[in-house]
Design an enzyme around this catalytic site. Structure first.
Site, PDB file in Angstrom:
ATOM      1  CG  PHE A 141      -1.940   1.273   1.013  1.00 57.30           C
ATOM      2  CD1 PHE A 141      -3.202   0.815   0.365  1.00 57.30           C
ATOM      3  CD2 PHE A 141      -1.663   2.503   1.655  1.00 57.30           C
ATOM      4  CE1 PHE A 141      -3.969   1.985   0.307  1.00 57.30           C
ATOM      5  CE2 PHE A 141      -2.619   3.404   1.626  1.00 57.30           C
ATOM      6  CZ  PHE A 141      -3.763   3.019   0.895  1.00 57.30           C
ATOM      7  CG  ASP A 226       5.659   3.446   1.582  1.00 56.00           C
ATOM      8  OD1 ASP A 226       5.716   4.166   2.952  1.00 56.00           O
ATOM      9  OD2 ASP A 226       4.737   3.449   0.991  1.00 56.00           O
ATOM     10  CE  LYS A 255      -0.092   5.371   7.895  1.00 57.74           C
ATOM     11  NZ  LYS A 255      -1.567   5.662   7.972  1.00 57.74           N
TER      12      LYS A 255
END
Ligand code: PLP
Length: 404
Positions: A141, A226, A255
């Site tokens: 993702f 990532d 985040k």
């Protein structure tokens, strides 16, 4: 006129929002440490931290003060001018990892867009016009913008949005033979999450990241990690790849980096970053001074003495506790993860899904999340203590038993 109740607001929301989310029927009103409170004043233990964002929990006094102080000074500068918090944060981030250069974005998807663009631009600058492909992994993702979506190797996310961006190829996670077959002179980069978050908290086999590093070096491609979900202390190291002793050429982070404010970053070595030449890429809000002031506090706390040791200890408590629950009840087929990024996969014989377990925990005052239909995801604030982890484990067990 009196303020609307929680139930009234929840009923009004579908009339004004696009229908792409399905939130729990709670209006969160405030937070304090590892707890959040809904509009009716009910308290919840937050074991999801806004999907691995609120690393310092809620209402952290230093974070709140830094944000207020910076907001009072100047809220926005754009990239037409410098601001001190963004320079200082970039210095701190590069000091904490392999990277020399930082491009600030506002989200994880945008950090990945920058990473993918940089990989292609670097090949272009070297005269390798055929080197455009990006390899990613099944279950990955990387975000919802079209480039990041195209790197996301889960067909369900592509459904209805095709054609996706050309030049993306996919290999099963952990399958080095497939990586070799799918990479070569056309490969600009391999992008991989050191632990797949949304895909089900999947940890690649030991040595896999190192093997990807070797393959990239062999074929002249770049390695992108990532670390949007795994970075900023989540796994008990500042960045998850540091557990493995393998460095990428480019890394995306988001985040937790802003402690709850929207902030992302793409980091790269100086040699690679040079291809993001003047005018080649930009975003209006990138390096926002308030978000970066928050990021400085996040780094201060994460780099404090013993802090990451605490994350690792709480992670072991959580993973060990979930395995013990499974031994007693048979509810999980596997508990996996590292530090405070933990997934527990429901045993095949359970007739209910992970979202039922999430709802049962919520009814008992604990917020957790899913990572796919059969995996419970727990990613509490990194400041969580042993007592709170113990409380959450008790609730998960009780909720699991209630579902059978
Ligand atoms: N990359 C990873 C590994 C993620 O987990 C996410 C979000 O969950 C993203 C990228 C996208 O980040 P954002 O939602 O901030 O665009």
């Amino acid at each position: 006129m009196s303020e609307p109740t929680q139930a009234e607001l929840v009923a009004r929301a579908p009339e004004v929002f696009t229908p792409n989310y399905q939130p729990a029927p709670l209006v969160l009103d405030r937070g304090e440490g590892v707890h959040v409170f809904d509009l009716e004043g009910r308290r919840y233990l937050d074991m999801v931290s806004g999907i691995a964002v609120s690393a310092l929990g809620h209402g952290h006094p230093r974070l709140v003060a830094a944000i207020a102080e910076q907001a009072a000074k100047i809220l926005h500068t754009s990239n037409l001018y410098y601001n001190a918090p963004s320079i200082r944060l970039a210095e701190r981030l590069t000091a904490a990892c392999f990277a020399d250069r930082v491009f600030f974005s506002n989200s994880g998807a945008e950090a990945n867009e920058a990473a993918i663009k940089l990989a292609r631009k670097r090949a272009h600058d070297r005269g390798e016009s055929e080197r455009v492909e990006v390899l990613s992994f099944t279950g990955s993702f990387h975000g919802r913008t079209l480039g990041a979506l195209s790197a996301t190797a889960q067909p369900k996310y592509h459904e209805g949005f095709r054609p996706i961006v050309p030049g993306f190829v996919y290999a099963p996670l952990g399958d080095l033979a497939a990586v070799e077959a799918l990479t070569g002179p056309r490969t600009a980069a391999i992008i991989v999450e050191p632990i797949q978050g949304e895909g089900g908290v999947c940890v690649p086999p030991a040595g896999f990241l190192a093997a990807l590093r070797a393959r990239c070096d062999e074929i002249g491609a770049l390695l992108i990690f990532d670390e949007v979900q795994t970075g900023m202390g989540r796994t008990g190291a500042m960045f998850a790849h540091q557990h493995e002793g393998v460095s990428p050429d480019i890394m995306s982070v988001a985040k937790a980096i802003g402690g709850g404010l929207p902030l992302g970053a793409m980091l790269a070595t100086a040699e690679v970053a040079a291809s993001l030449s003047y005018g080649s890429h930009a975003t209006t809000y990138g390096g926002n001074p308030v978000a970066c002031a928050a990021g400085l506090v996040v780094l201060d706390v994460l780099e404090g003495p013993g802090f990451l040791d605490g994350v690792r200890a709480r992670g072991e408590q959580l993973i060990g506790g979930l395995r013990a629950i499974s031994d007693r009840t048979g509810i999980f087929s596997e508990v996996r993860g590292r530090g405070l990024l933990v997934g527990a996969e429901l045993a095949a014989d359970r007739a209910f899904g992970a979202s039922n377990l999430v709802a049962a925990c919520r009814e008992r005052g604990v917020l957790v999340h899913v990572a796919g239909p059969r995996v419970l995801r727990i990613a509490p604030p990194l400041i969580v203590d042993a007592a709170a982890v113990g409380e959450a484990l008790g609730v998960v067990e009780d909720a699991a038993k209630s579902l059978g």
